[in-house]
Design an enzyme around this catalytic site. Structure first.
Site, PDB file in Angstrom:
ATOM      1  N   LYS A 127     -33.754   4.810 -29.715  1.00 61.19           N
ATOM      2  CA  LYS A 127     -32.562   4.059 -29.566  1.00 61.19           C
ATOM      3  C   LYS A 127     -32.367   3.464 -28.152  1.00 61.19           C
ATOM      4  O   LYS A 127     -32.393   4.374 -27.189  1.00 61.19           O
ATOM      5  CB  LYS A 127     -31.446   5.019 -30.265  1.00 61.19           C
ATOM      6  N   LYS A 134     -23.452  -1.279 -30.319  1.00 62.56           N
ATOM      7  CA  LYS A 134     -22.062  -1.096 -30.762  1.00 62.56           C
ATOM      8  C   LYS A 134     -21.247  -2.493 -30.889  1.00 62.56           C
ATOM      9  O   LYS A 134     -20.207  -2.375 -30.169  1.00 62.56           O
ATOM     10  CB  LYS A 134     -21.284   0.083 -30.064  1.00 62.56           C
ATOM     11  N   ASP A 186     -16.634  -6.872 -32.271  1.00 63.92           N
ATOM     12  CA  ASP A 186     -15.641  -8.087 -31.892  1.00 63.92           C
ATOM     13  C   ASP A 186     -15.560  -8.977 -33.274  1.00 63.92           C
ATOM     14  O   ASP A 186     -16.140  -8.692 -34.242  1.00 63.92           O
ATOM     15  CB  ASP A 186     -16.392  -8.845 -30.873  1.00 63.92           C
ATOM     16  N   SER A 230     -18.912  11.126 -32.223  1.00 64.42           N
ATOM     17  CA  SER A 230     -19.153  12.345 -31.949  1.00 64.42           C
ATOM     18  C   SER A 230     -18.277  13.243 -30.682  1.00 64.42           C
ATOM     19  O   SER A 230     -18.074  14.430 -30.550  1.00 64.42           O
ATOM     20  CB  SER A 230     -20.519  12.741 -31.355  1.00 64.42           C
TER      21      SER A 230
HETATM   22  O1  S5P Z   1     -20.628   9.047 -32.054  1.00 69.02           O
HETATM   23  C1  S5P Z   1     -21.513   8.661 -31.412  1.00 69.02           C
HETATM   24  C2  S5P Z   1     -22.480   7.523 -31.503  1.00 69.02           C
HETATM   25  C3  S5P Z   1     -23.287   7.298 -30.752  1.00 69.02           C
HETATM   26  S1  S5P Z   1     -24.481   5.977 -31.038  1.00 69.02           S
HETATM   27  N1  S5P Z   1     -21.861   9.515 -30.325  1.00 69.02           N
HETATM   28  C4  S5P Z   1     -23.026   9.212 -29.554  1.00 69.02           C
HETATM   29  O2  S5P Z   1     -23.183   9.993 -28.612  1.00 69.02           O
HETATM   30  N2  S5P Z   1     -23.636   7.977 -29.630  1.00 69.02           N
HETATM   31  C5  S5P Z   1     -24.846   7.778 -28.724  1.00 69.02           C
HETATM   32  O3  S5P Z   1     -26.054   8.706 -28.827  1.00 69.02           O
HETATM   33  C6  S5P Z   1     -24.552   7.777 -27.186  1.00 69.02           C
HETATM   34  O4  S5P Z   1     -24.210   6.410 -26.628  1.00 69.02           O
HETATM   35  C7  S5P Z   1     -25.619   8.280 -26.723  1.00 69.02           C
HETATM   36  O5  S5P Z   1     -26.727   7.167 -26.506  1.00 69.02           O
HETATM   37  C8  S5P Z   1     -26.436   8.959 -27.664  1.00 69.02           C
HETATM   38  C9  S5P Z   1     -26.403  10.724 -27.489  1.00 69.02           C
HETATM   39  O6  S5P Z   1     -26.902  10.989 -26.275  1.00 69.02           O
HETATM   40  P1  S5P Z   1     -27.151  12.458 -25.745  1.00 69.02           P
HETATM   41  O7  S5P Z   1     -27.250  12.653 -24.398  1.00 69.02           O
HETATM   42  O8  S5P Z   1     -25.557  13.031 -25.580  1.00 69.02           O
HETATM   43  O9  S5P Z   1     -27.631  13.192 -26.801  1.00 69.02           O
END
Ligand code: S5P
Length: 458
Positions: free
Chosen positions: A261, A294, A297, A352
């Site tokens: 991703k 993401k 729009d 998250s």
């Molecule tokens: O709710 C979310 C959705 C996404 S896509 N929470 C997230 O953290 N993400 C993405 O997942 C975020 O933009 C990042 O690229 C990845 C999490 O990264 P980490 O370093 O915290 O594991």
């Protein structure tokens, strides 16, 4: 002797049913062991079984199908004795040609009798039912040899299916004690086991998770095939800012992930040459590419963002993320976009991060329309469950950290699989910041594989 009784006794003789102390796949101890697969080596017994089933089959049925693999020979024998044409449900789609999950001659609307050897929770049957129903077939009747009395029959009956079994474990032990084939202690032990497990199994069933095998969308199917082959549902979130660093990192972990991703807008030296190199690597190491754009729009702007500018995302991304904040029409605009290549869509319906505004009300509103769009293959979410057939992608996964200091929350891989029922785990800093990403991904993989997640559904 009554055919049914003699059949049951034979099952013990050929060791399809054993008594003692056995550890089940779930780790549970059981005083009885049942596995009807051996029956395939006893043609006479198989014939007797087919004849017993013949008496039960609805006359209106037009096809017969066995749940793979144990019920395949049983269904074949019934087909031979009744003249009902048989269908074979594959365990996984072929990686070439028609990618069919169901083999044989049929048409939508045909009524099918489904055959299963042993029913426990009903999970294998549910998987097979889904494939048949997706093909437009009607499940006329479900016939089972032996019911373990652990809630499977009730579960399917509650869903409206006509299910019956030739035997139950209770009827089996009742017979065996009356024939002095087991002693009173064994009989009582099995009874206690049945009583205890009848009530707890449906709850266990809710938390037991198997990795999905099939999907209607070709990109999602490809993702599932890769994940099932590699036994990895890990998606590396490569939030690095230099093209070379991304390539270097993916060269190390690429063979152990099913997808990478990206956030292309953070790459300082982004170019189409980088995309070419990335695509070549993804082909070589077999992973797909998600652009975590993401979108959020109005429909028209989203189409421009997908197709134009220096990134021209739609030309290379296998999947993209999208918020549904702009409403159904914005999603529909992408669905209606008539173009040769279009990424599959993964809406983010629950975030998250601490204090995320994606509350239940928002999530429910998203769910009211997201399932209606064929480009949508699943969703990014945390606690909420998705309709069967939609893939759950969960970010915020880390083996050691519980949070960062910028609002992110983390869960462990096992928590995500077991409790959140996630299909895919998205790991960012937990991997790309590790001193030894190869070793670290092994740690993530071993936690996932330990859970029996990729075992054959049975
Ligand atoms: O709710 C979310 C959705 C996404 S896509 N929470 C997230 O953290 N993400 C993405 O997942 C975020 O933009 C990042 O690229 C990845 C999490 O990264 P980490 O370093 O915290 O594991």
């Amino acid at each position: 002797m009554n055919n049914r009784i003699s059949f049951l006794k034979s099952l013990v003789d050929i060791e399809c049913v054993k008594f003692g102390n056995f550890t089940l796949k779930s780790g549970q101890q059981s005083p009885i062991y049942i596995d009807l697969r051996n029956i395939v080596s006893y043609p006479e017994l198989l014939t007797n079984l087919a004849l017993l089933f013949k008496e039960e089959i609805n006359l209106s049925a037009q096809r017969i199908c066995g749940v793979p693999y144990a019920a395949l020979p049983i269904a074949t024998m019934i087909s031979a004795h009744t003249g009902l044409p048989m269908l074979i449900k594959r365990k996984e789609a072929k990686g070439y040609g028609t990618k069919k999950m169901l083999e044989g001659a049929y048409k939508p609307g045909d009524k099918v009798v489904l055959v299963e050897d042993v029913i426990t929770s009903g999970q294998s049957l549910i998987e097979t039912i889904k494939v048949l129903e997706d093909e437009g077939l009607i499940i006329e009747q479900i016939l089972v040899v032996l019911d373990r009395e652990q809630g499977g029959i009730e579960k399917l009956t509650n869903q409206g299916y006509n299910v019956s079994s030739l035997f139950s474990v209770s009827s089996l032990i009742d017979l065996l004690i009356s024939e002095n084939k087991i002693d009173v202690d064994t009989y009582n032990e099995v009874k206690v086991f049945l009583n205890n497990n009848h009530s707890i199994t449906p709850i266990q069933e809710q938390t037991k998770k198997y990795f999905p095998q099939t999907h209607q969308h070709p990109i999602a199917q490809k993702l599932l095939n890769i994940a099932n082959t590699k036994k990895s549902n890990l998606i590396a979130s490569v939030d690095l800012t230099s093209a070379q660093d991304i390539i270097n990192f993916l060269s190390i972990v690429g063979e152990d992930i099913c997808a990478a991703k990206l956030h292309v807008d953070i790459i300082k030296d982004f170019s189409q040459d980088f995309i070419k190199e990335l695509k070549a690597l993804s082909e070589k190491l077999q992973f797909l590419i998600i652009e975590d754009r993401k979108f959020a729009d109005i429909g028209n702007t989203q189409l421009l963002q997908l197709s134009q500018g220096i990134y021209s995302i739609a030309s290379w991304a296998d999947m993209v993320t999208i918020h549904l904040i702009a409403g159904e029409a914005s999603l529909k605009a992408i669905q209606d976009w008539d173009t040769a290549i279009k990424p599959a869509l993964i809406p983010i319906i629950e975030m998250s991060s601490k204090g995320a505004l994606t509350d239940n009300d928002y999530i429910e509103k998203c769910k009211q329309f997201l399932y209606n769009y064929a480009d949508v293959i699943g969703a990014v979410c945390q606690n909420t469950t998705l309709k069967t057939g939609f893939l759950k992608f969960t970010p915020g996964i880390n083996l050691s950290a519980k949070e960062d200091n910028k609002g992110q929350n983390y869960n462990s891989p096992s928590h995500a699989i077991e409790n959140l029922q996630s299909d895919f785990l998205i790991i960012g800093r937990g991997l790309y910041l590790s001193d030894n990403p190869k070793k670290e991904i092994d740690n993530y993989l071993s936690e996932v594989r330990k859970m029996d997640f990729f075992s054959e559904i049975k």
